[in-house]
Design an enzyme around this catalytic site. Structure first.
Site, PDB file in Angstrom:
ATOM      1  N   LYS A 178     -15.986 -17.751 -26.802  1.00  0.00           N
ATOM      2  CA  LYS A 178     -16.278 -16.328 -26.987  1.00  0.00           C
ATOM      3  C   LYS A 178     -15.676 -15.960 -28.333  1.00  0.00           C
ATOM      4  CE  LYS A 178     -15.086 -11.640 -25.730  1.00  0.00           C
ATOM      5  NZ  LYS A 178     -14.958 -11.320 -27.146  1.00  0.00           N
ATOM      6  N   GLY A 235      -4.167 -14.040 -27.713  1.00  0.00           N
ATOM      7  CA  GLY A 235      -4.389 -12.612 -27.935  1.00  0.00           C
ATOM      8  C   GLY A 235      -3.322 -11.793 -27.252  1.00  0.00           C
ATOM      9  N   SER A 236      -3.718 -10.656 -26.725  1.00  0.00           N
ATOM     10  CA  SER A 236      -2.742  -9.715 -26.164  1.00  0.00           C
ATOM     11  C   SER A 236      -2.340 -10.093 -24.741  1.00  0.00           C
ATOM     12  CB  SER A 236      -3.331  -8.308 -26.159  1.00  0.00           C
ATOM     13  OG  SER A 236      -4.429  -8.261 -25.269  1.00  0.00           O
ATOM     14  N   ARG A 237      -1.223  -9.542 -24.315  1.00  0.00           N
ATOM     15  CA  ARG A 237      -0.736  -9.756 -22.950  1.00  0.00           C
ATOM     16  C   ARG A 237      -1.759  -9.202 -21.953  1.00  0.00           C
ATOM     17  NH1 ARG A 237       5.557  -8.660 -22.042  1.00  0.00           N
ATOM     18  NH2 ARG A 237       5.725  -8.417 -19.822  1.00  0.00           N
ATOM     19  N   GLY A 239      -5.033  -8.749 -22.317  1.00  0.00           N
ATOM     20  CA  GLY A 239      -6.240  -9.582 -22.283  1.00  0.00           C
ATOM     21  C   GLY A 239      -5.990 -10.882 -21.538  1.00  0.00           C
ATOM     22  N   GLY A 240      -4.879 -11.546 -21.848  1.00  0.00           N
ATOM     23  CA  GLY A 240      -4.550 -12.821 -21.198  1.00  0.00           C
ATOM     24  C   GLY A 240      -4.369 -12.650 -19.697  1.00  0.00           C
ATOM     25  N   GLU A 259      -1.984 -17.741 -24.588  1.00  0.00           N
ATOM     26  CA  GLU A 259      -0.835 -17.525 -25.471  1.00  0.00           C
ATOM     27  C   GLU A 259      -0.843 -16.041 -25.791  1.00  0.00           C
ATOM     28  OE1 GLU A 259       0.485 -16.643 -28.921  1.00  0.00           O
ATOM     29  OE2 GLU A 259      -0.418 -18.456 -29.778  1.00  0.00           O
ATOM     30  N   CYS A 296       1.874 -14.554 -34.138  1.00  0.00           N
ATOM     31  CA  CYS A 296       2.520 -14.574 -32.823  1.00  0.00           C
ATOM     32  C   CYS A 296       3.980 -14.984 -32.958  1.00  0.00           C
ATOM     33  CB  CYS A 296       1.772 -15.504 -31.888  1.00  0.00           C
ATOM     34  SG  CYS A 296       1.104 -16.934 -32.692  1.00  0.00           S
ATOM     35  N   GLU A 384       6.192  -6.464 -27.543  1.00  0.00           N
ATOM     36  CA  GLU A 384       5.717  -6.948 -28.844  1.00  0.00           C
ATOM     37  C   GLU A 384       5.001  -5.824 -29.582  1.00  0.00           C
ATOM     38  OE1 GLU A 384       3.089 -10.728 -30.387  1.00  0.00           O
ATOM     39  OE2 GLU A 384       2.089  -9.373 -29.023  1.00  0.00           O
TER      40      GLU A 384
END
Ligand code: NAP
Length: 521
Positions: A178, A235-237, A239-240, A259, A296, A384
Site C-alpha cells: 500500500k 508509521g504512527s502508533r 495506524g500500527g 514500527e 523514527c 512522540e
C-alpha cells in the site's frame, strides 16, 4: 496502481503528489483503488506464492540484484521525483537510494550465504531406549503473501522497494504494497522497476503489486484478506495499532510487524557532561534537526543530572537551535501533527528555545525542559512528537536517571554519553536500557541506522508491535519465515536444505553441532 504486472487506474478519489517545499501539487493524477483491487492483488499474490517460493535462493538473489540495478538506472528521475514529493534535500535522497539498493543487495547476499534456512538435522536413533528417536529435520519456509505499508518519511528505503519488501521477497513471499499518499510518483517509478524485474526473471506477475487507497479503507481490507499472511508497517502508533487490531480480528490472525513510535532517550552521564557539555549540546541539535526531525530515531528525550555540565549543554543547544533554519516537513498533515504536539509539550514543560520560525508546513524546532518527577508522572510528556522536538529531563542524581530509565516506554534506541569515569554508572544503566530498547548506543546520536547483519531496528512496545524482530538489517528476513520439522520423511522426499548429501551446500546443525558443508552429512 500496478496489480500483478498490469497498470490499473483506480475508480476512487483522485490524489496527487505534493511538493511541500514549493507548496505545489504535482502531476500526474493518481486514483485510489477499492476492495476489488485488493481482491485482485491478493488473489494474484496467492497464485504466485507456490511458484515464487519454489524458486532457488540464487534465483531470488538475482531478482533482488536486478531490482537494485533498475533503481540505480532510474537514478536522476527517481531522485528528482522523491525530492519534489518529500521536500527532503537531494543529497539525503541520493543517500537513501544507495541505502535502498544496498538493502536489496544485502538480502541477495543473505540468500546466497544460506544460514537463513536454519537447517537442522537430528539423526534417527533406532536403538535408543526406552523409545527410539525419530529422524527429525528442520528448515524455514516463507509465510505467504505479505502486505507492506510504505512509510512517509523514507520515500525509498522504507517504501515500495524498501526494507520490508526486500526482506519479504528474499524470504520467498509475494508482496502487495500500500503506497503512501505522500509520494505516489516515487512509488510508481519504483513499482515499475520491480515489475520489470519480476517479468525479466520469469516470475508470476502476482509476485508484486502496488495499491493506493485510504488506510482505514483499502489498507484494512488488505490486512483482512485471508490470502495475506503477514504485515510490515512503519508509521504512527494509531495506524500500527489499527492494523494490528484488524489482523488479530481475522478468523485466521496473522503477525503484524509495525514500527511505530519512539522518543529515543539520550542519557548524558556526569563525567561526559562535565568534560564536554557544550560540545554535546551542539551535536545534539545537529541530530535533532536532521531531516526536520522526521526520523523514527530522532532524539526526543535528554536525561541528565542537573548542574554546571547540563547548564553548558543547554546553553550551547539553545544557541545552536536559534540558528537552525525552519525546514519543510513531508506533508501538511505531518506539519499539523507536529505543531499540535509541540503545543501540548508547551503546556506541560518549560520552553528552552526554538529554531528559526518559518511557514505553516515547516518545522520550527523546539526544545523543552522539566524535572524527573514531573516527567515520570505524565504520560503526555512521553508521547512522540514527530519532527524536531525534544525534552530535557533534569535529574537530582544518577539514581533518578535510573528511575527515568525504568519509567520510560519501549524504544527503538537508547543512547549513553559516557567517559571512562562514568563506567560504574553506565554498568548499572545498561541492563535497564536493554530491557527498554532494540539498540543501545554509546557516544553517538541515534539518527542514522547502519544496515548490517547485527543491526536491530525494533524494540518493546510502542516502538514496535513485536520486540522479537528487527525491520533493518539481515535478521529482518526472519519475520516472514516459519520453521517446519520433517519427521521420518523418506529421504527421496526431503527438501534440499535438509537432504542427505547437503545439495545446497549449507552450514547445518547436525545432532546439535554446527557443521560446515565440507564436514557434514
Ligand atoms: P500513518 O498516519 O500511520 O500512515 C502510515 C500508513 O498507515 C498509511 O498508509 C496510512 O494510510 C495507514 N494508516 C494510518 N492510520 C490507519 C488506520 N487507522 N487504519 C488503517 N491504516 C492506517 O503515518 P504517516 O502518514 O507516515 O505520518 C503520520 C504520523 O505518523 C506522523 O505525524 C508521526 O507521528 C508518525 N510517524 C512515525 C514514524 C516512526 O518511524 N515512528 C514514521 C512516520 C510517521 P492513510 O495515508 O490513508 O492514512
Amino acid at each position: 496502481m500496478i496489480i500483478a504486472g498490469t497498470p490499473v487506474t483506480g475508480t476512487g478519489p483522485q490524489i496527487r503528489g505534493f511538493d511541500p517545499a514549493a507548496g505545489q501539487q504535482l502531476d500526474p493524477v493518481y486514483r485510489y483503488g477499492d476492495a476489488n483491487d485488493v481482491q485482485a492483488a491478493a488473489a494474484a499474490a496467492a497464485e504466485a506464492f507456490p511458484v515464487y517460493r519454489a524458486t532457488t535462493a540464487e534465483a531470488r538473489a538475482r531478482f533482488l540484484d536486478d531490482i537494485a540495478a533498475r533503481l540505480e538506472a532510474a537514478g536522476e528521475g527517481l531522485i528528482a521525483r522523491a525530492v519534489a514529493e518529500s521536500g527532503l534535500p537531494q543529497p539525503r535522497i541520493t543517500g537513501e537510494l544507495g541505502r535502498t539498493t544496498g538493502q536489496l543487495r544485502l538480502f541477495a547476499e543473505v540468500l546466497r550465504e544460506g544460514s537463513w534456512n536454519g537447517a537442522r538435522i537430528d539423526t534417527a536413533q533406532p536403538d535408543r531406549t526406552p523409545v527410539p528417536r525419530p529422524d527429525v529435520r528442520q528448515r524455514f519456509i516463507p509465510l505467504g503473501p505479505v502486505a507492506v505499508f510504505s512509510a512517509s518519511n523514507f520515500p525509498l528505503a522504507f517504501s515500495v522497494a524498501g526494507g520490508d519488501t526486500a526482506s519479504a521477497l528474499a524470504a520467498g513471499c509475494p508482496v502487495v504494497v500500500k503506497g503512501h499518499d505522500a509520494h505516489p510518483g516515487t512509488s510508481e517509478i519504483v513499482a515499475r522497476a520491480v515489475t520489470a524485474a519480476v517479468a525479466d526473471a520469469g516470475l508470476p506477475p502476482g509476485t508484486f503489486s502496488l495499491l493506493f487507497g485510504t488506510g482505514p479503507g483499502l489498507g484494512t481490507a488488505l490486512v483482512s484478506d485471508p490470502r495475506i499472511k503477514a504485515v510490515g508497517f512503519t508509521g504512527s502508533r494509531g495506524g500500527g495499532l489499527a492494523l494490528a487490531a484488524a489482523a488479530a480480528a481475522r478468523p485466521e490472525p496473522i503477525p503484524v510487524y509495525a514500527e511505530m513510535s519512539s522518543i529515543n532517550p539520550v542519557f548524558l552521564l556526569p563525567g561526559a557532561l562535565g568534560g564536554r557539555g557544550a560540545e554535546l549540546g551542539r551535536a545534539f541539535i545537529g541530530s535533532l534537526t536532521l531531516g526536520s526531525g522526521q526520523f523514527c530515531t530522532n532524539p526526543g528525550l535528554i536525561v541528565a543530572v542537573d548542574g554546571p555540565g547540563l547548564d553548558a549543554f543547554v546553553a550551547a543547544a539553545r544557541a545552536a537551535l536559534a540558528a537552525a533554519p525552519a525546514t519543510a516537513m513531508l506533508t501538511p498533515v505531518i506539519a499539523g501533527n507536529y505543531a499540535a504536539g509541540v503545543q501540548k509539550l508547551a503546556a506541560r514543560a518549560e520552553l528552552v528555545g526554538r529554531g528559526e520560525p518559518g511557514g505553516e508546513t515547516t518545522c520550527h524546532a523546539a526544545l523543552f525542559t522539566t524535572d524527573a518527577q514531573t516527567f515520570l508522572a505524565s504520560d503526555d510528556l512521553q508521547a512522540e512528537v514527530f519532527g524536531s522536538s525534544s525534552l530535557i529531563v533534569r535529574c537530582a542524581d544518577t539514581a533518578e536517571m535510573q528511575a527515568v530509565a525504568r519509567g520510560i516506554e519501549g524504544q527503538l534506541t537508547a543512547t549513553v554519553h559516557a567517559d571512562e569515569s562514568d563506567h560504574d554508572v553506565a554498568r548499572e544503566l545498561l541492563p535497564l536500557l536493554e530491557l527498554k530498547a532494540g539498540r543501545v548506543l554509546f557516544d553517538g546520536w541515534p539518527t542514522g541506522v547502519e544496515v548490517c547483519h547485527a543491526m536491530v531496528h525494533g524494540g518493546p512496545f510502542p516502538a514496535t508491535s513485536d520486540s522479537r524482530t528487527t525491520s533493518v538489517g539481515s535478521r529482518a528476513i526472519e519475520r516472514f519465515l516459519r520453521p517446519v520439522a520433517y519427521q521420518n520423511v523418506p529421504k527421496a522426499l526431503l527438501p534440499s536444505a535438509v537432504a542427505d548429501g547437503n545439495p545446497d551446500g549449507l552450514w547445518r546443525r547436525v545432532d546439535g553441532v554446527l557443521v560446515s558443508p565440507a564436514e557434514g552429512p
